[in-house]
Scaffold this motif. Structure first.
Motif, PDB file in Angstrom:
ATOM      1  N   LEU A 227       8.233   6.283  -0.941  1.00 41.23           N
ATOM      2  CA  LEU A 227       7.157   5.329  -0.687  1.00 41.23           C
ATOM      3  C   LEU A 227       5.808   5.996  -0.438  1.00 41.23           C
ATOM      4  O   LEU A 227       4.775   5.332  -0.478  1.00 41.23           O
ATOM      5  CB  LEU A 227       7.529   4.448   0.508  1.00 41.23           C
ATOM      6  N   GLU A 228       5.806   7.309  -0.171  1.00 44.71           N
ATOM      7  CA  GLU A 228       4.534   8.009  -0.004  1.00 44.71           C
ATOM      8  C   GLU A 228       3.722   7.976  -1.284  1.00 44.71           C
ATOM      9  O   GLU A 228       2.490   7.910  -1.258  1.00 44.71           O
ATOM     10  CB  GLU A 228       4.790   9.458   0.433  1.00 44.71           C
ATOM     11  N   SER A 229       4.400   8.041  -2.417  1.00 46.74           N
ATOM     12  CA  SER A 229       3.718   7.942  -3.721  1.00 46.74           C
ATOM     13  C   SER A 229       4.673   7.253  -4.688  1.00 46.74           C
ATOM     14  O   SER A 229       5.254   7.910  -5.549  1.00 46.74           O
ATOM     15  CB  SER A 229       3.326   9.320  -4.235  1.00 46.74           C
ATOM     16  N   PRO A 230       4.856   5.943  -4.526  1.00 47.42           N
ATOM     17  CA  PRO A 230       5.837   5.230  -5.350  1.00 47.42           C
ATOM     18  C   PRO A 230       5.466   5.269  -6.830  1.00 47.42           C
ATOM     19  O   PRO A 230       4.327   4.976  -7.196  1.00 47.42           O
ATOM     20  CB  PRO A 230       5.790   3.798  -4.807  1.00 47.42           C
ATOM     21  N   PRO A 231       6.387   5.656  -7.687  1.00 48.83           N
ATOM     22  CA  PRO A 231       6.107   5.685  -9.123  1.00 48.83           C
ATOM     23  C   PRO A 231       5.997   4.283  -9.691  1.00 48.83           C
ATOM     24  O   PRO A 231       6.575   3.332  -9.158  1.00 48.83           O
ATOM     25  CB  PRO A 231       7.314   6.424  -9.714  1.00 48.83           C
ATOM     26  N   ALA A 232       5.245   4.165 -10.769  1.00 47.68           N
ATOM     27  CA  ALA A 232       4.981   2.853 -11.353  1.00 47.68           C
ATOM     28  C   ALA A 232       6.256   2.181 -11.856  1.00 47.68           C
ATOM     29  O   ALA A 232       6.348   0.957 -11.899  1.00 47.68           O
ATOM     30  CB  ALA A 232       3.980   2.981 -12.490  1.00 47.68           C
ATOM     31  N   SER A 233       7.252   2.974 -12.252  1.00 45.50           N
ATOM     32  CA  SER A 233       8.444   2.396 -12.863  1.00 45.50           C
ATOM     33  C   SER A 233       9.465   1.894 -11.849  1.00 45.50           C
ATOM     34  O   SER A 233      10.448   1.274 -12.218  1.00 45.50           O
ATOM     35  CB  SER A 233       9.122   3.433 -13.776  1.00 45.50           C
ATOM     36  N   SER A 234       9.222   2.164 -10.551  1.00 42.43           N
ATOM     37  CA  SER A 234      10.195   1.715  -9.563  1.00 42.43           C
ATOM     38  C   SER A 234      10.033   0.222  -9.307  1.00 42.43           C
ATOM     39  O   SER A 234       8.979  -0.364  -9.545  1.00 42.43           O
ATOM     40  CB  SER A 234      10.026   2.501  -8.261  1.00 42.43           C
ATOM     41  N   ASP A 235      11.094  -0.402  -8.807  1.00 45.67           N
ATOM     42  CA  ASP A 235      11.098  -1.836  -8.554  1.00 45.67           C
ATOM     43  C   ASP A 235      10.678  -2.081  -7.108  1.00 45.67           C
ATOM     44  O   ASP A 235      11.438  -1.796  -6.183  1.00 45.67           O
ATOM     45  CB  ASP A 235      12.504  -2.380  -8.806  1.00 45.67           C
ATOM     46  N   PRO A 236       9.472  -2.646  -6.872  1.00 40.99           N
ATOM     47  CA  PRO A 236       9.004  -2.851  -5.495  1.00 40.99           C
ATOM     48  C   PRO A 236       9.934  -3.739  -4.685  1.00 40.99           C
ATOM     49  O   PRO A 236      10.095  -3.541  -3.481  1.00 40.99           O
ATOM     50  CB  PRO A 236       7.634  -3.517  -5.689  1.00 40.99           C
ATOM     51  N   GLU A 237      10.546  -4.722  -5.327  1.00 40.80           N
ATOM     52  CA  GLU A 237      11.433  -5.625  -4.595  1.00 40.80           C
ATOM     53  C   GLU A 237      12.663  -4.889  -4.075  1.00 40.80           C
ATOM     54  O   GLU A 237      13.102  -5.115  -2.945  1.00 40.80           O
ATOM     55  CB  GLU A 237      11.861  -6.782  -5.499  1.00 40.80           C
ATOM     56  N   LEU A 238      13.220  -3.987  -4.899  1.00 38.15           N
ATOM     57  CA  LEU A 238      14.374  -3.219  -4.446  1.00 38.15           C
ATOM     58  C   LEU A 238      14.001  -2.316  -3.271  1.00 38.15           C
ATOM     59  O   LEU A 238      14.775  -2.169  -2.322  1.00 38.15           O
ATOM     60  CB  LEU A 238      14.931  -2.369  -5.590  1.00 38.15           C
ATOM     61  N   LEU A 239      12.822  -1.724  -3.330  1.00 31.23           N
ATOM     62  CA  LEU A 239      12.382  -0.867  -2.235  1.00 31.23           C
ATOM     63  C   LEU A 239      12.186  -1.681  -0.963  1.00 31.23           C
ATOM     64  O   LEU A 239      12.556  -1.239   0.135  1.00 31.23           O
ATOM     65  CB  LEU A 239      11.096  -0.150  -2.629  1.00 31.23           C
ATOM     66  N   SER A 240      11.613  -2.880  -1.092  1.00 29.38           N
ATOM     67  CA  SER A 240      11.418  -3.741   0.080  1.00 29.38           C
ATOM     68  C   SER A 240      12.754  -4.154   0.677  1.00 29.38           C
ATOM     69  O   SER A 240      12.920  -4.187   1.908  1.00 29.38           O
ATOM     70  CB  SER A 240      10.611  -4.980  -0.312  1.00 29.38           C
ATOM     71  N   GLU A 241      13.714  -4.464  -0.179  1.00 28.13           N
ATOM     72  CA  GLU A 241      15.034  -4.837   0.313  1.00 28.13           C
ATOM     73  C   GLU A 241      15.705  -3.666   1.025  1.00 28.13           C
ATOM     74  O   GLU A 241      16.395  -3.851   2.033  1.00 28.13           O
ATOM     75  CB  GLU A 241      15.905  -5.330  -0.835  1.00 28.13           C
ATOM     76  N   ALA A 242      15.502  -2.458   0.511  1.00 29.89           N
ATOM     77  CA  ALA A 242      16.076  -1.278   1.149  1.00 29.89           C
ATOM     78  C   ALA A 242      15.451  -1.050   2.522  1.00 29.89           C
ATOM     79  O   ALA A 242      16.157  -0.737   3.495  1.00 29.89           O
ATOM     80  CB  ALA A 242      15.876  -0.051   0.262  1.00 29.89           C
ATOM     81  N   LEU A 243      14.141  -1.225   2.626  1.00 28.38           N
ATOM     82  CA  LEU A 243      13.461  -1.087   3.919  1.00 28.38           C
ATOM     83  C   LEU A 243      14.003  -2.099   4.919  1.00 28.38           C
ATOM     84  O   LEU A 243      14.281  -1.767   6.069  1.00 28.38           O
ATOM     85  CB  LEU A 243      11.954  -1.296   3.736  1.00 28.38           C
ATOM     86  N   SER A 244      14.144  -3.329   4.471  1.00 27.93           N
ATOM     87  CA  SER A 244      14.645  -4.385   5.350  1.00 27.93           C
ATOM     88  C   SER A 244      16.064  -4.089   5.807  1.00 27.93           C
ATOM     89  O   SER A 244      16.400  -4.287   6.991  1.00 27.93           O
ATOM     90  CB  SER A 244      14.581  -5.725   4.617  1.00 27.93           C
ATOM     91  N   ALA A 245      16.900  -3.613   4.902  1.00 25.01           N
ATOM     92  CA  ALA A 245      18.291  -3.326   5.255  1.00 25.01           C
ATOM     93  C   ALA A 245      18.402  -2.247   6.309  1.00 25.01           C
ATOM     94  O   ALA A 245      19.278  -2.289   7.177  1.00 25.01           O
ATOM     95  CB  ALA A 245      19.057  -2.936   4.007  1.00 25.01           C
ATOM     96  N   LEU A 246      17.479  -1.268   6.240  1.00 27.89           N
ATOM     97  CA  LEU A 246      17.498  -0.169   7.217  1.00 27.89           C
ATOM     98  C   LEU A 246      16.588  -0.434   8.415  1.00 27.89           C
ATOM     99  O   LEU A 246      16.443   0.420   9.288  1.00 27.89           O
ATOM    100  CB  LEU A 246      17.070   1.138   6.523  1.00 27.89           C
ATOM    101  N   ARG A 247      15.951  -1.614   8.419  1.00 28.18           N
ATOM    102  CA  ARG A 247      15.061  -2.025   9.511  1.00 28.18           C
ATOM    103  C   ARG A 247      13.934  -1.019   9.712  1.00 28.18           C
ATOM    104  O   ARG A 247      13.635  -0.579  10.836  1.00 28.18           O
ATOM    105  CB  ARG A 247      15.862  -2.226  10.797  1.00 28.18           C
ATOM    106  N   ILE A 248      13.313  -0.688   8.603  1.00 28.76           N
ATOM    107  CA  ILE A 248      12.171   0.239   8.621  1.00 28.76           C
ATOM    108  C   ILE A 248      10.911  -0.573   8.315  1.00 28.76           C
ATOM    109  O   ILE A 248      10.881  -1.383   7.383  1.00 28.76           O
ATOM    110  CB  ILE A 248      12.325   1.342   7.573  1.00 28.76           C
ATOM    111  N   ALA A 249       9.859  -0.361   9.078  1.00 28.48           N
ATOM    112  CA  ALA A 249       8.579  -1.003   8.795  1.00 28.48           C
ATOM    113  C   ALA A 249       8.031  -0.448   7.494  1.00 28.48           C
ATOM    114  O   ALA A 249       8.126   0.757   7.236  1.00 28.48           O
ATOM    115  CB  ALA A 249       7.594  -0.739   9.923  1.00 28.48           C
ATOM    116  N   ASP A 250       7.454  -1.314   6.673  1.00 26.84           N
ATOM    117  CA  ASP A 250       6.948  -0.896   5.363  1.00 26.84           C
ATOM    118  C   ASP A 250       5.698  -0.040   5.537  1.00 26.84           C
ATOM    119  O   ASP A 250       4.661  -0.531   5.992  1.00 26.84           O
ATOM    120  CB  ASP A 250       6.626  -2.140   4.535  1.00 26.84           C
ATOM    121  N   PRO A 251       5.752   1.242   5.219  1.00 26.39           N
ATOM    122  CA  PRO A 251       4.585   2.120   5.398  1.00 26.39           C
ATOM    123  C   PRO A 251       3.461   1.827   4.416  1.00 26.39           C
ATOM    124  O   PRO A 251       2.358   2.353   4.565  1.00 26.39           O
ATOM    125  CB  PRO A 251       5.170   3.525   5.177  1.00 26.39           C
ATOM    126  N   ARG A 252       3.705   0.976   3.437  1.00 26.84           N
ATOM    127  CA  ARG A 252       2.663   0.664   2.463  1.00 26.84           C
ATOM    128  C   ARG A 252       1.700  -0.395   2.986  1.00 26.84           C
ATOM    129  O   ARG A 252       0.691  -0.671   2.362  1.00 26.84           O
ATOM    130  CB  ARG A 252       3.309   0.183   1.156  1.00 26.84           C
TER     131      ARG A 252
END
Length: 253
Positions: A227-252
């Motif tokens: 997430l420090e430098s998310p590549p354009a081809s990654s799926d933002p929704e999947l990353l958001s779901e992963a953050l939520s699952a691990l209960r991490i605040a979104d650094p973006r």
């Protein structure tokens, strides 16, 4: 499709010509037409062509059979020709009369994809046997065909394919382990963890998501690093779901 719909034989013949011309889009339009309108006649033609000497005819037969396992607008398992289509595809994998396996990788890819569409436990053994096939296209089709299958043998094959040398095979198999099954056991998690440093970002994101939704802390730091430098081809929704699952605040934010 044109306003004048082709007959069944005409659709088969045109699909062959389109393949020879490299027009896969039109070829698949014709396969879809045969799926919806071909009925028994299309099944009979596909059955005859399934043993033809010409690989292009066998491939088209396999593609049509894979579709004919489904009634229009319904799941493949509900199709009126399911049993006959499945039997023909299984025969195409290995001809017991001649004791020969299908030699053409393109035909084999179409057969395995068709078996995936039909989704019957009777196809599991041949599919698993093909997950180490030397052709990457066949392995990719096997990965597709094994998605959502709960059997241990299917999951074991996907675990192996998630480390495949071919990036598309790896990505598809990792997707299958991460998001197409609710199974959760150490070997599956370890297979996902092994992809956290994958060169392919889509494969990496699938692995992150699969581990995070299973509460595996091994995903935490690689997720933050990505997430420090998310590549354009990654799926933002999947990353958001992963953050939520691990209960991490979104650094973006």
């Amino acid at each position: 499709m044109s306003t004048t719909e082709p007959g069944t034989i005409e659709a088969f013949d045109e699909a062959l010509r389109r393949e020879a011309a490299g027009d896969e889009d039109r070829r698949w339009e014709l396969v879809s037409h045969l799926h919806v309108h071909g009925g028994r006649e299309a099944l009979d033609v596909a059955a005859r062509w399934s043993g033809d000497r010409d690989a292009a005819r066998r491939r088209l037969a396999a593609d049509v059979l894979g579709q004919l396992g489904a009634a229009p607008g319904r799941a493949a398992a509900d199709g009126p020709f399911r049993e006959e289509a499945l039997a023909l595809l299984l025969t195409m994998v290995r001809n017991e009369t001649t004791a020969q396996d299908e030699p053409d990788p393109g035909v084999l890819s179409s057969i395995t994809t068709g078996l995936g569409h039909i989704g019957d436990v009777r196809s599991l053994e041949p599919l698993v046997s093909l997950h180490v096939h030397p052709d990457a296209g066949v392995r990719y089709s096997v990965a597709f065909a094994l998605l959502r299958r709960p059997e241990p043998a299917a999951l074991d094959a996907l675990i192996t394919l998630s480390a495949d040398e071919d990036v598309q095979v790896r990505d598809w198999a990792t997707f299958g382990l991460a998001r197409q099954t609710d199974e959760d056991f150490p070997r599956l998690r370890d297979a996902l963890a092994a992809r956290l440093a994958d060169d392919d970002v889509d494969t990496r994101v699938e692995a992150l998501h699969g581990l995070a939704t299973r509460g595996d802390e091994r995903a935490r730091q690689p997720l933050l690093d990505l997430l420090e430098s998310p590549p354009a081809s990654s799926d933002p929704e999947l990353l958001s779901e992963a953050l939520s699952a691990l209960r991490i605040a979104d650094p973006r934010r």
